[in-house]
Design a protein around this motif. Structure first.
Motif, PDB file in Angstrom:
ATOM      1  N   LEU A  49       1.046  -1.294  -0.043  1.00  0.00           N
ATOM      2  CA  LEU A  49      -0.037  -0.137   0.008  1.00  0.00           C
ATOM      3  C   LEU A  49       0.753   1.174  -0.225  1.00  0.00           C
ATOM      4  N   GLN A  93       2.298   1.756  -3.399  1.00  0.00           N
ATOM      5  CA  GLN A  93       0.936   2.326  -4.302  1.00  0.00           C
ATOM      6  C   GLN A  93       0.745   3.663  -4.317  1.00  0.00           C
ATOM      7  N   LYS A  94       0.669   4.136  -2.948  1.00  0.00           N
ATOM      8  CA  LYS A  94       0.060   5.494  -2.565  1.00  0.00           C
ATOM      9  C   LYS A  94       1.718   6.321  -2.979  1.00  0.00           C
ATOM     10  N   CYS A  95       2.713   5.864  -2.679  1.00  0.00           N
ATOM     11  CA  CYS A  95       3.830   6.678  -2.984  1.00  0.00           C
ATOM     12  C   CYS A  95       3.983   6.950  -4.738  1.00  0.00           C
ATOM     13  N   LYS A 147       1.242   6.798  -6.538  1.00  0.00           N
ATOM     14  CA  LYS A 147       0.243   7.806  -6.964  1.00  0.00           C
ATOM     15  C   LYS A 147       0.886   9.189  -6.566  1.00  0.00           C
ATOM     16  N   TRP A 148       1.257   9.389  -5.726  1.00  0.00           N
ATOM     17  CA  TRP A 148       1.676  10.951  -5.063  1.00  0.00           C
ATOM     18  C   TRP A 148       2.794  11.527  -6.321  1.00  0.00           C
TER      19      TRP A 148
END
Length: 101
Positions: free
Chosen positions: A85, A88-90, A92-93
């Protein structure tokens, strides 16, 4: 540190709802520290500084990880979910930063 957070989560009887509400409380304390540390009007009486911001950020991060830990069946799953997660979030950022930069 992840191991310790997982272990402490298992020992703590809070429900997922209670732990999530605790995260909201910690986020509010972080916001209060940031407002005071940055000199926002009406917040100077709290006398908080950047050290308080760091402390409150650590509290919020620990509780957020504890929420994640509580949703996992075991420590290995917790570790996998953090890695997956967070990646994935990094990503996206990073994608957002590339588009806006």
């Amino acid at each position: 540190m992840r191991h310790r957070i997982f272990e402490l989560t298992q020992l703590d009887a809070k429900t997922l709802q209670e732990r999530s509400l605790k995260l909201c409380e910690e986020a509010g304390e972080l916001a209060q520290a940031v407002l005071c540390a940055t000199g926002a009007p009406g917040s100077a009486y709290k006398n908080l500084n950047v050290d308080d911001v760091r402390e409150e950020a650590a509290d919020a991060a620990i509780v957020a990880l504890s929420v994640l830990a509580q949703t996992c069946d075991n420590e290995a799953m917790f570790q996998e979910q953090i890695d997956k997660l967070f990646a994935q979030k990094c990503d996206k950022w990073q994608s957002v930063l590339k588009r806006s930069g």
